[in-house]
Structure formats: structure tokens, C-alpha cells
Design a protein around this motif. Structure first.
Motif, PDB file in Angstrom:
ATOM      1  N   GLN A  13       0.851  -1.199   0.000  1.00  0.00           N
ATOM      2  CA  GLN A  13       0.000   0.000   0.000  1.00  0.00           C
ATOM      3  C   GLN A  13       0.882   1.243   0.000  1.00  0.00           C
ATOM      4  O   GLN A  13       1.977   1.223   0.544  1.00  0.00           O
ATOM      5  N   ASP A  14       0.375   2.326  -0.557  1.00  0.00           N
ATOM      6  CA  ASP A  14       1.149   3.563  -0.514  1.00  0.00           C
ATOM      7  C   ASP A  14       0.308   4.775  -0.122  1.00  0.00           C
ATOM      8  O   ASP A  14       0.806   5.887  -0.098  1.00  0.00           O
ATOM      9  N   ASN A  15      -0.951   4.573   0.185  1.00  0.00           N
ATOM     10  CA  ASN A  15      -1.821   5.691   0.533  1.00  0.00           C
ATOM     11  C   ASN A  15      -2.255   5.557   1.990  1.00  0.00           C
ATOM     12  O   ASN A  15      -3.335   5.048   2.288  1.00  0.00           O
ATOM     13  N   PHE A  16      -1.408   6.017   2.897  1.00  0.00           N
ATOM     14  CA  PHE A  16      -1.693   5.966   4.320  1.00  0.00           C
ATOM     15  C   PHE A  16      -0.896   7.074   4.994  1.00  0.00           C
ATOM     16  O   PHE A  16      -0.024   7.692   4.398  1.00  0.00           O
ATOM     17  N   GLU A  17      -1.227   7.343   6.233  1.00  0.00           N
ATOM     18  CA  GLU A  17      -0.518   8.362   6.998  1.00  0.00           C
ATOM     19  C   GLU A  17      -0.088   7.768   8.326  1.00  0.00           C
ATOM     20  O   GLU A  17      -0.867   7.096   8.994  1.00  0.00           O
ATOM     21  N   ILE A  18       1.154   8.032   8.697  1.00  0.00           N
ATOM     22  CA  ILE A  18       1.691   7.576   9.968  1.00  0.00           C
ATOM     23  C   ILE A  18       1.769   8.782  10.897  1.00  0.00           C
ATOM     24  O   ILE A  18       2.261   9.840  10.507  1.00  0.00           O
ATOM     25  N   ARG A  19       1.269   8.608  12.108  1.00  0.00           N
ATOM     26  CA  ARG A  19       1.337   9.665  13.122  1.00  0.00           C
ATOM     27  C   ARG A  19       2.091   9.147  14.341  1.00  0.00           C
ATOM     28  O   ARG A  19       1.859   8.031  14.790  1.00  0.00           O
ATOM     29  N   VAL A  20       2.981   9.964  14.851  1.00  0.00           N
ATOM     30  CA  VAL A  20       3.677   9.673  16.099  1.00  0.00           C
ATOM     31  C   VAL A  20       2.969  10.513  17.153  1.00  0.00           C
ATOM     32  O   VAL A  20       2.989  11.737  17.104  1.00  0.00           O
ATOM     33  N   ILE A  21       2.313   9.838  18.079  1.00  0.00           N
ATOM     34  CA  ILE A  21       1.456  10.494  19.059  1.00  0.00           C
ATOM     35  C   ILE A  21       2.200  10.658  20.378  1.00  0.00           C
ATOM     36  O   ILE A  21       2.812   9.719  20.869  1.00  0.00           O
ATOM     37  N   THR A  22       2.119  11.845  20.932  1.00  0.00           N
ATOM     38  CA  THR A  22       2.657  12.090  22.264  1.00  0.00           C
ATOM     39  C   THR A  22       1.664  12.953  23.035  1.00  0.00           C
ATOM     40  O   THR A  22       0.876  13.688  22.449  1.00  0.00           O
ATOM     41  N   ILE A  31       2.702   4.998  17.938  1.00  0.00           N
ATOM     42  CA  ILE A  31       2.595   5.133  16.487  1.00  0.00           C
ATOM     43  C   ILE A  31       1.187   4.732  16.068  1.00  0.00           C
ATOM     44  O   ILE A  31       0.690   3.684  16.466  1.00  0.00           O
ATOM     45  N   GLU A  32       0.580   5.600  15.259  1.00  0.00           N
ATOM     46  CA  GLU A  32      -0.768   5.360  14.748  1.00  0.00           C
ATOM     47  C   GLU A  32      -0.718   5.438  13.230  1.00  0.00           C
ATOM     48  O   GLU A  32      -0.045   6.295  12.665  1.00  0.00           O
ATOM     49  N   MET A  33      -1.432   4.538  12.565  1.00  0.00           N
ATOM     50  CA  MET A  33      -1.518   4.544  11.120  1.00  0.00           C
ATOM     51  C   MET A  33      -2.976   4.749  10.731  1.00  0.00           C
ATOM     52  O   MET A  33      -3.864   4.137  11.318  1.00  0.00           O
ATOM     53  N   GLU A  34      -3.208   5.648   9.766  1.00  0.00           N
ATOM     54  CA  GLU A  34      -4.558   5.842   9.225  1.00  0.00           C
ATOM     55  C   GLU A  34      -4.526   5.460   7.754  1.00  0.00           C
ATOM     56  O   GLU A  34      -3.716   5.978   6.987  1.00  0.00           O
ATOM     57  N   ASP A  35      -5.431   4.556   7.369  1.00  0.00           N
ATOM     58  CA  ASP A  35      -5.460   4.103   5.979  1.00  0.00           C
ATOM     59  C   ASP A  35      -6.411   4.944   5.149  1.00  0.00           C
ATOM     60  O   ASP A  35      -6.994   5.912   5.625  1.00  0.00           O
ATOM     61  N   VAL A  36      -6.568   4.581   3.884  1.00  0.00           N
ATOM     62  CA  VAL A  36      -7.384   5.335   2.929  1.00  0.00           C
ATOM     63  C   VAL A  36      -8.836   5.458   3.390  1.00  0.00           C
ATOM     64  O   VAL A  36      -9.477   6.486   3.218  1.00  0.00           O
ATOM     65  N   GLY A  38      -9.896   5.747   6.306  1.00  0.00           N
ATOM     66  CA  GLY A  38     -10.010   6.518   7.536  1.00  0.00           C
ATOM     67  C   GLY A  38      -9.933   5.665   8.790  1.00  0.00           C
ATOM     68  O   GLY A  38     -10.151   6.165   9.887  1.00  0.00           O
ATOM     69  N   ASN A  39      -9.631   4.384   8.640  1.00  0.00           N
ATOM     70  CA  ASN A  39      -9.474   3.510   9.807  1.00  0.00           C
ATOM     71  C   ASN A  39      -8.139   3.794  10.467  1.00  0.00           C
ATOM     72  O   ASN A  39      -7.115   3.884   9.796  1.00  0.00           O
ATOM     73  N   ARG A  40      -8.169   3.955  11.783  1.00  0.00           N
ATOM     74  CA  ARG A  40      -6.951   4.235  12.538  1.00  0.00           C
ATOM     75  C   ARG A  40      -6.519   2.989  13.291  1.00  0.00           C
ATOM     76  O   ARG A  40      -7.322   2.305  13.891  1.00  0.00           O
ATOM     77  N   HIS A  41      -5.210   2.709  13.247  1.00  0.00           N
ATOM     78  CA  HIS A  41      -4.652   1.521  13.885  1.00  0.00           C
ATOM     79  C   HIS A  41      -3.447   1.934  14.729  1.00  0.00           C
ATOM     80  O   HIS A  41      -2.518   2.563  14.209  1.00  0.00           O
ATOM     81  N   MET A  42      -3.429   1.551  15.992  1.00  0.00           N
ATOM     82  CA  MET A  42      -2.266   1.776  16.841  1.00  0.00           C
ATOM     83  C   MET A  42      -1.302   0.621  16.634  1.00  0.00           C
ATOM     84  O   MET A  42      -1.723  -0.526  16.464  1.00  0.00           O
ATOM     85  N   LEU A  43      -0.021   0.905  16.648  1.00  0.00           N
ATOM     86  CA  LEU A  43       0.986  -0.135  16.533  1.00  0.00           C
ATOM     87  C   LEU A  43       1.048  -0.902  17.848  1.00  0.00           C
ATOM     88  O   LEU A  43       1.140  -0.300  18.923  1.00  0.00           O
ATOM     89  N   THR A  44       0.961  -2.216  17.753  1.00  0.00           N
ATOM     90  CA  THR A  44       0.929  -3.052  18.957  1.00  0.00           C
ATOM     91  C   THR A  44       1.998  -4.131  18.888  1.00  0.00           C
ATOM     92  O   THR A  44       2.524  -4.440  17.832  1.00  0.00           O
ATOM     93  N   ARG A  69       8.503   8.861   6.366  1.00  0.00           N
ATOM     94  CA  ARG A  69       7.787  10.103   6.657  1.00  0.00           C
ATOM     95  C   ARG A  69       6.678   9.814   7.657  1.00  0.00           C
ATOM     96  O   ARG A  69       6.034   8.780   7.595  1.00  0.00           O
ATOM     97  N   ALA A  70       6.478  10.764   8.554  1.00  0.00           N
ATOM     98  CA  ALA A  70       5.401  10.645   9.539  1.00  0.00           C
ATOM     99  C   ALA A  70       5.070  12.048  10.023  1.00  0.00           C
ATOM    100  O   ALA A  70       5.721  13.026   9.640  1.00  0.00           O
ATOM    101  N   TYR A  71       4.045  12.150  10.849  1.00  0.00           N
ATOM    102  CA  TYR A  71       3.688  13.416  11.481  1.00  0.00           C
ATOM    103  C   TYR A  71       3.754  13.247  12.985  1.00  0.00           C
ATOM    104  O   TYR A  71       3.301  12.237  13.520  1.00  0.00           O
ATOM    105  N   LEU A  72       4.316  14.233  13.650  1.00  0.00           N
ATOM    106  CA  LEU A  72       4.316  14.263  15.099  1.00  0.00           C
ATOM    107  C   LEU A  72       3.067  15.018  15.544  1.00  0.00           C
ATOM    108  O   LEU A  72       2.829  16.143  15.105  1.00  0.00           O
ATOM    109  N   VAL A  73       2.252  14.379  16.373  1.00  0.00           N
ATOM    110  CA  VAL A  73       1.021  14.987  16.883  1.00  0.00           C
ATOM    111  C   VAL A  73       1.115  15.005  18.396  1.00  0.00           C
ATOM    112  O   VAL A  73       1.299  13.967  19.020  1.00  0.00           O
TER     113      VAL A  73
END
Length: 100
Positions: A13-22, A31-36, A38-44, A69-73
């Protein structure tokens, strides 16, 4: 989402967003991933949320998964405490791009 699942997902897949949550009061990162869709998944790991003590640890794990690449939130309870709507998804005010 388990770490092995993330690696497999990134591989096809190439259409997703990674967020680093603090959180403002915490020194841990998730780490949270959101797919196309809009489903959000926490890394476990073994069904429990993975916590990282530093951004360097986050970078290393994401690089191993093929992500560069990721976003810090940063969650800040200030808005909630004074009755304003939260703006965690607003890219200009709450997210900082990370490239590693």
C-alpha cells in the motif's frame, strides 16, 4: 496493528498516513496509522500498544518497516480544559512533519 502487519501493509500500500502520538504530560510516544478508508490503527506488540521512550526509537522502528515520513502529533489537554474543540487533526496547528 502488529509490527509485522505494518511491514506487510507498507509493502503493498502507498496511501496511508503515519502519526507519532505524544501527550503533553508524558515522555512516551505511540505510532498510529490511518489508511485510505479513515481507519486508525495503533501499533501493537502481542496485542498491547507499543510505547517508545524517544523519537530516535520511533525513527528506528519506522525505518525498519520501510517508512520514511510521519507526522508528530502532540495531544494537549488545554483546549479541552477551557471548553474549546480539540484540533488534533488540523495539519497547520497540531502536526509537525517528520522525515528520517
Amino acid at each position: 496493528m502488529e509490527l509485522s502487519d505494518l511491514k506487510a501493509f507498507v509493502g503493498h500500500q502507498d496511501n496511508f498516513e503515519i502519526r507519532v502520538i505524544t501527550h503533553a504530560s508524558s515522555r512516551f510516544y505511540q505510532i498510529e496509522m490511518e489508511d485510505v478508508e479513515g481507519n486508525r490503527h495503533m501499533l501493537t506488540r502481542r496485542g498491547k500498544p507499543m510505547l517508545f521512550r524517544s523519537l530516535d526509537d520511533v525513527y528506528l522502528e519506522l525505518k525498519r518497516s520501510g517508512i520514511h515520513r510521519a507526522y508528530l502529533v502532540q495531544y494537549d489537554a488545554h483546549d479541552e480544559m477551557i471548553g474549546r474543540a480539540t484540533h488534533y487533526r488540523d495539519p497547520l496547528t497540531s502536526r509537525m512533519p517528520l522525515v528520517f
